[in-house]
Design a protein around this motif. Structure first.
Motif, PDB file in Angstrom:
ATOM      1  N   GLY A 124      17.094 -35.000  27.221  1.00 40.55           N
ATOM      2  CA  GLY A 124      16.388 -35.425  25.834  1.00 40.55           C
ATOM      3  C   GLY A 124      16.645 -35.075  25.345  1.00 40.55           C
ATOM      4  O   GLY A 124      17.324 -35.232  23.990  1.00 40.55           O
ATOM      5  N   MET A 125      17.736 -33.533  25.579  1.00 42.88           N
ATOM      6  CA  MET A 125      18.306 -32.731  24.243  1.00 42.88           C
ATOM      7  C   MET A 125      19.602 -33.718  23.939  1.00 42.88           C
ATOM      8  O   MET A 125      20.035 -33.955  22.591  1.00 42.88           O
ATOM      9  N   ASP A 152      18.788 -36.548  21.837  1.00 44.58           N
ATOM     10  CA  ASP A 152      18.450 -36.210  20.254  1.00 44.58           C
ATOM     11  C   ASP A 152      19.954 -36.202  19.758  1.00 44.58           C
ATOM     12  O   ASP A 152      19.465 -36.274  18.055  1.00 44.58           O
ATOM     13  N   ARG A 153      21.105 -35.340  20.152  1.00 45.81           N
ATOM     14  CA  ARG A 153      22.122 -34.847  20.005  1.00 45.81           C
ATOM     15  C   ARG A 153      23.022 -35.506  19.237  1.00 45.81           C
ATOM     16  O   ARG A 153      24.031 -35.871  18.974  1.00 45.81           O
ATOM     17  N   ILE A 157      17.122 -43.584  17.714  1.00 45.39           N
ATOM     18  CA  ILE A 157      16.736 -43.200  18.241  1.00 45.39           C
ATOM     19  C   ILE A 157      15.686 -42.585  17.057  1.00 45.39           C
ATOM     20  O   ILE A 157      16.162 -41.443  16.702  1.00 45.39           O
ATOM     21  N   GLY A 170      12.345 -41.093  18.571  1.00 46.07           N
ATOM     22  CA  GLY A 170      12.701 -39.867  18.812  1.00 46.07           C
ATOM     23  C   GLY A 170      12.645 -39.168  20.730  1.00 46.07           C
ATOM     24  O   GLY A 170      12.640 -40.722  20.501  1.00 46.07           O
ATOM     25  N   CYS A 171      12.275 -38.552  21.279  1.00 44.52           N
ATOM     26  CA  CYS A 171      12.479 -38.508  22.950  1.00 44.52           C
ATOM     27  C   CYS A 171      11.583 -38.063  23.300  1.00 44.52           C
ATOM     28  O   CYS A 171      11.341 -36.986  22.718  1.00 44.52           O
ATOM     29  N   ALA A 226      12.599 -42.827  25.257  1.00 44.72           N
ATOM     30  CA  ALA A 226      13.466 -42.767  24.159  1.00 44.72           C
ATOM     31  C   ALA A 226      12.625 -43.693  23.402  1.00 44.72           C
ATOM     32  O   ALA A 226      12.619 -45.355  23.792  1.00 44.72           O
TER      33      ALA A 226
END
Length: 148
Positions: free
Chosen positions: A106-107, A110-111, A117, A119-120, A129
């Motif tokens: 997930g991180m 996000d990166r 996207i 959010g996760c 996602a």
């Protein structure tokens, strides 16, 4: 997966501030919630290919061959080793991971910084996602599959 998460954190720590010793790195990891010994840190340094360079009269750890490229390469390797499947449903992308792998995956998602996207959310072995539309979800799922 704890090792992979620790490796990601080590790379973040050395990118953010100069770390001169294994003890400094171990202390920084403990401050981030990782229970490590000096022996563990020593193994991690070897596995990550960290080297010491002279930086203005001080020694510090860096990733051999360039920090940013290797950091992104390590993130990609962790992602490839953790993700088991990727599917889309409506405006959602669902990633199944190895147990304990969802937060790191997930991180990494996000990166990516993809504006589609929204959010996760990560559990233990599943990442959700959220995208604005069905078409965006399919595009993101395809993009994430290509990264495997």
């Amino acid at each position: 997966m704890a090792r992979n998460g620790r490796h990601v954190k080590i790379l973040e720590i050395i990118a953010e501030k100069p770390i001169e010793t294994q003890d400094e790195l171990a202390s920084a990891l403990v401050a981030e919630g990782f229970n490590v010994t000096q022996a563990t840190v020593s193994r991690d340094i070897k596995e990550l290919g960290l080297i010491k360079i002279n930086d203005g009269g001080r020694q510090r750890y860096v990733r051999e061959g360039g920090k940013e490229k290797n950091f992104l390469s390590n993130i990609a390797n962790i992602y490839r080793n953790a993700v088991l499947s990727i599917t889309s449903a409506q405006n959602l992308v669902i990633l199944k991971t190895v147990p304990g792998g969802a937060s790191t995956v997930g991180m990494n998602i996000d990166r990516l910084g993809d504006p589609d996207i929204l959010g996760c959310v990560a559990g233990d072995d599943t990442v959700l996602a959220v995208t604005p539309t069905l078409r965006d979800a399919e595009r993101i799922a395809d993009k994430l599959r290509e990264m495997l």
